[in-house]
Write a protein that holds these residues in place. Sequence first.
Motif, PDB file in Angstrom:
ATOM      1  N   TYR A  34       3.492   8.330  -3.348  1.00  0.00           N
ATOM      2  CA  TYR A  34       4.170   9.570  -3.710  1.00  0.00           C
ATOM      3  C   TYR A  34       4.873  10.179  -2.507  1.00  0.00           C
ATOM      4  N   ILE A  35       6.062  10.690  -2.750  1.00  0.00           N
ATOM      5  CA  ILE A  35       6.731  11.545  -1.780  1.00  0.00           C
ATOM      6  C   ILE A  35       6.251  12.963  -2.058  1.00  0.00           C
ATOM      7  N   MET A  36       5.751  13.609  -1.035  1.00  0.00           N
ATOM      8  CA  MET A  36       5.211  14.953  -1.170  1.00  0.00           C
ATOM      9  C   MET A  36       6.196  15.968  -0.591  1.00  0.00           C
ATOM     10  N   GLY A  37       6.346  17.066  -1.298  1.00  0.00           N
ATOM     11  CA  GLY A  37       7.293  18.069  -0.848  1.00  0.00           C
ATOM     12  C   GLY A  37       6.705  19.465  -0.883  1.00  0.00           C
ATOM     13  N   TRP A  38       7.285  20.326  -0.070  1.00  0.00           N
ATOM     14  CA  TRP A  38       7.004  21.763  -0.122  1.00  0.00           C
ATOM     15  C   TRP A  38       8.301  22.469  -0.522  1.00  0.00           C
ATOM     16  N   PHE A  39       8.162  23.391  -1.446  1.00  0.00           N
ATOM     17  CA  PHE A  39       9.265  24.226  -1.880  1.00  0.00           C
ATOM     18  C   PHE A  39       8.831  25.685  -1.751  1.00  0.00           C
ATOM     19  N   ARG A  40       9.788  26.593  -1.822  1.00  0.00           N
ATOM     20  CA  ARG A  40       9.444  28.010  -1.811  1.00  0.00           C
ATOM     21  C   ARG A  40      10.364  28.764  -2.745  1.00  0.00           C
ATOM     22  N   GLN A  41       9.830  29.855  -3.260  1.00  0.00           N
ATOM     23  CA  GLN A  41      10.613  30.700  -4.154  1.00  0.00           C
ATOM     24  C   GLN A  41      10.298  32.155  -3.874  1.00  0.00           C
ATOM     25  N   ALA A  42      11.330  32.890  -3.521  1.00  0.00           N
ATOM     26  CA  ALA A  42      11.198  34.322  -3.295  1.00  0.00           C
ATOM     27  C   ALA A  42      11.623  35.058  -4.566  1.00  0.00           C
ATOM     28  N   PRO A  43      11.142  36.290  -4.744  1.00  0.00           N
ATOM     29  CA  PRO A  43      11.506  37.048  -5.950  1.00  0.00           C
ATOM     30  C   PRO A  43      13.016  37.181  -6.093  1.00  0.00           C
ATOM     31  N   GLY A  44      13.519  36.857  -7.281  1.00  0.00           N
ATOM     32  CA  GLY A  44      14.941  36.988  -7.543  1.00  0.00           C
ATOM     33  C   GLY A  44      15.802  35.880  -6.989  1.00  0.00           C
ATOM     34  N   THR A  92       9.290  34.776   3.734  1.00  0.00           N
ATOM     35  CA  THR A  92       8.421  35.320   2.692  1.00  0.00           C
ATOM     36  C   THR A  92       8.773  34.721   1.340  1.00  0.00           C
ATOM     37  N   ALA A  93       7.769  34.128   0.691  1.00  0.00           N
ATOM     38  CA  ALA A  93       7.986  33.459  -0.600  1.00  0.00           C
ATOM     39  C   ALA A  93       6.660  32.907  -1.095  1.00  0.00           C
ATOM     40  N   SER A  94       6.680  32.438  -2.333  1.00  0.00           N
ATOM     41  CA  SER A  94       5.582  31.632  -2.834  1.00  0.00           C
ATOM     42  C   SER A  94       5.905  30.182  -2.492  1.00  0.00           C
ATOM     43  N   TYR A  95       4.960  29.508  -1.855  1.00  0.00           N
ATOM     44  CA  TYR A  95       5.170  28.140  -1.409  1.00  0.00           C
ATOM     45  C   TYR A  95       4.437  27.178  -2.355  1.00  0.00           C
ATOM     46  N   LEU A  96       5.188  26.202  -2.858  1.00  0.00           N
ATOM     47  CA  LEU A  96       4.644  25.275  -3.824  1.00  0.00           C
ATOM     48  C   LEU A  96       4.668  23.850  -3.290  1.00  0.00           C
ATOM     49  N   CYS A  97       3.611  23.138  -3.590  1.00  0.00           N
ATOM     50  CA  CYS A  97       3.496  21.723  -3.258  1.00  0.00           C
ATOM     51  C   CYS A  97       3.948  20.912  -4.471  1.00  0.00           C
ATOM     52  N   ALA A  98       4.599  19.779  -4.224  1.00  0.00           N
ATOM     53  CA  ALA A  98       5.091  18.952  -5.325  1.00  0.00           C
ATOM     54  C   ALA A  98       5.005  17.488  -4.944  1.00  0.00           C
ATOM     55  N   ALA A  99       5.019  16.637  -5.963  1.00  0.00           N
ATOM     56  CA  ALA A  99       4.925  15.197  -5.742  1.00  0.00           C
ATOM     57  C   ALA A  99       5.897  14.465  -6.656  1.00  0.00           C
TER      58      ALA A  99
END
Length: 120
Positions: A34-44, A92-99
């Motif tokens: 698996y390729i593992m990634g980090w993403f982030r999402q800030a409000p709006g 500043t954001a919510s940080y998400l892990c993905a595969a």
Amino acid sequence: QVQLVESGGGLVQAGGSLRLSCAASGRTISNYRYIMGWFRQAPGKEREFVASITWSSDTNYVDSVKGRFTISRDNAKNMVYLQMNSLKPEDTASYLCAARVPDITTYDYWGQGTQVTVSS
């Protein structure tokens, strides 16, 4: 199926550091390469790619974090990490892990996210 759980977020002052962790379960991520990634999402804002790492530890970063963030993985522990240094308020954001599997460009598995807040 792969389950991903992030941890390590929190509140930190600008210039500080945090280390995020992503625990994978259900499958051994190295067995499927698996390729593992980090993403982030800030409000709006739209979700943004931050970093990725292949099974053989080749890495890729968005320009805004190069030199400050480091992604790593421990295949034996089924873990992925994101070391974040010199944090800025705009991180500043919510940080998400993905595969994702190597031959598919979309990420199939996502965690729930961990909140990172950087105060100025």
